[in-house]
Design a protein around this motif. Structure first.
Motif, mmCIF file in Angstrom:
data_model
loop_
_atom_site.group_PDB
_atom_site.id
_atom_site.type_symbol
_atom_site.label_atom_id
_atom_site.label_comp_id
_atom_site.label_asym_id
_atom_site.label_seq_id
_atom_site.Cartn_x
_atom_site.Cartn_y
_atom_site.Cartn_z
ATOM 1 N N GLN A 1 0.822 -1.214 0.000
ATOM 2 C CA GLN A 1 0.000 0.000 0.000
ATOM 3 C C GLN A 1 0.856 1.266 0.000
ATOM 4 O O GLN A 1 0.390 2.327 -0.384
ATOM 5 C CB GLN A 1 -0.933 0.048 1.216
ATOM 6 N N GLU A 2 2.101 1.156 0.451
ATOM 7 C CA GLU A 2 2.981 2.315 0.541
ATOM 8 C C GLU A 2 3.548 2.733 -0.815
ATOM 9 O O GLU A 2 4.076 3.835 -0.939
ATOM 10 C CB GLU A 2 4.139 2.035 1.511
ATOM 11 N N TYR A 3 3.452 1.877 -1.794
ATOM 12 C CA TYR A 3 3.950 2.217 -3.126
ATOM 13 C C TYR A 3 2.890 3.049 -3.850
ATOM 14 O O TYR A 3 1.880 2.523 -4.291
ATOM 15 C CB TYR A 3 4.307 0.956 -3.923
ATOM 16 N N LYS A 4 3.120 4.351 -3.935
ATOM 17 C CA LYS A 4 2.135 5.270 -4.523
ATOM 18 C C LYS A 4 1.930 5.005 -6.013
ATOM 19 O O LYS A 4 0.886 5.309 -6.557
ATOM 20 C CB LYS A 4 2.556 6.725 -4.307
ATOM 21 N N GLY A 5 2.935 4.420 -6.658
ATOM 22 C CA GLY A 5 2.822 4.098 -8.079
ATOM 23 C C GLY A 5 2.066 2.815 -8.338
ATOM 24 O O GLY A 5 1.894 2.409 -9.488
ATOM 25 N N GLY A 6 1.620 2.159 -7.263
ATOM 26 C CA GLY A 6 0.793 0.959 -7.379
ATOM 27 C C GLY A 6 1.478 -0.208 -8.071
ATOM 28 O O GLY A 6 2.670 -0.438 -7.918
ATOM 29 N N PHE A 7 0.686 -0.935 -8.837
ATOM 30 C CA PHE A 7 1.126 -2.163 -9.493
ATOM 31 C C PHE A 7 2.295 -1.906 -10.440
ATOM 32 O O PHE A 7 3.251 -2.682 -10.474
ATOM 33 C CB PHE A 7 -0.064 -2.784 -10.219
ATOM 34 N N LYS A 8 2.239 -0.798 -11.187
ATOM 35 C CA LYS A 8 3.324 -0.468 -12.118
ATOM 36 C C LYS A 8 4.646 -0.298 -11.381
ATOM 37 O O LYS A 8 5.683 -0.784 -11.822
ATOM 38 C CB LYS A 8 3.012 0.814 -12.893
#
Length: 113
Positions: free
Chosen positions: A51-58
């Protein structure tokens, strides 16, 4: 895992199934050497919750592709993941059995998803 160099494939294919829910759909190559299997959910990558990755799946896919060192925290899929015997695979059942072994009584619990 540690790649020989950043260009070496990790051998992991993920699938997105809802917001911040990423599942292993293929593990081979380097990822074959760790206890990861199809259906496992990725919870953390390199010490950060997904959840901490603001760029999400990419962003997650990019990190897996470009980083030399990768650390995964996963939640294993239920043992019967992908078993087509049940019509409703999302249901939850708990069955208990009693077993007598060498004079001792044990309770075995089977969780089915």
């Amino acid at each position: 895992i540690t790649k020989a160099d950043v260009l070496q494939p990790a051998g992991l294919k993920l699938e997105e199934r809802g917001k911040h829910r990423y599942y292993v759909v293929k593990a081979n190559g380097l990822c074959e050497n760790i206890p990861m299997q199809v259906g496992d959910q990725l919870l953390k990558l390199n010490g950060k919750h997904v959840q901490e990755y603001k760029g999400g799946f990419k962003q997650i896919k990019s990190i897996i592709k470009k980083e030399k060192k990768l650390q995964f925290v996963i939640m294993h899929a239920p043992p019967d993941y992908g078993d087509d015997d049940d019509d409703d695979s999302s249901s939850y059942q708990e069955e208990e059995e009693e077993e007598e072994e060498e004079g001792q009584k044990r309770i075995l619990a089977t969780l089915r998803f």
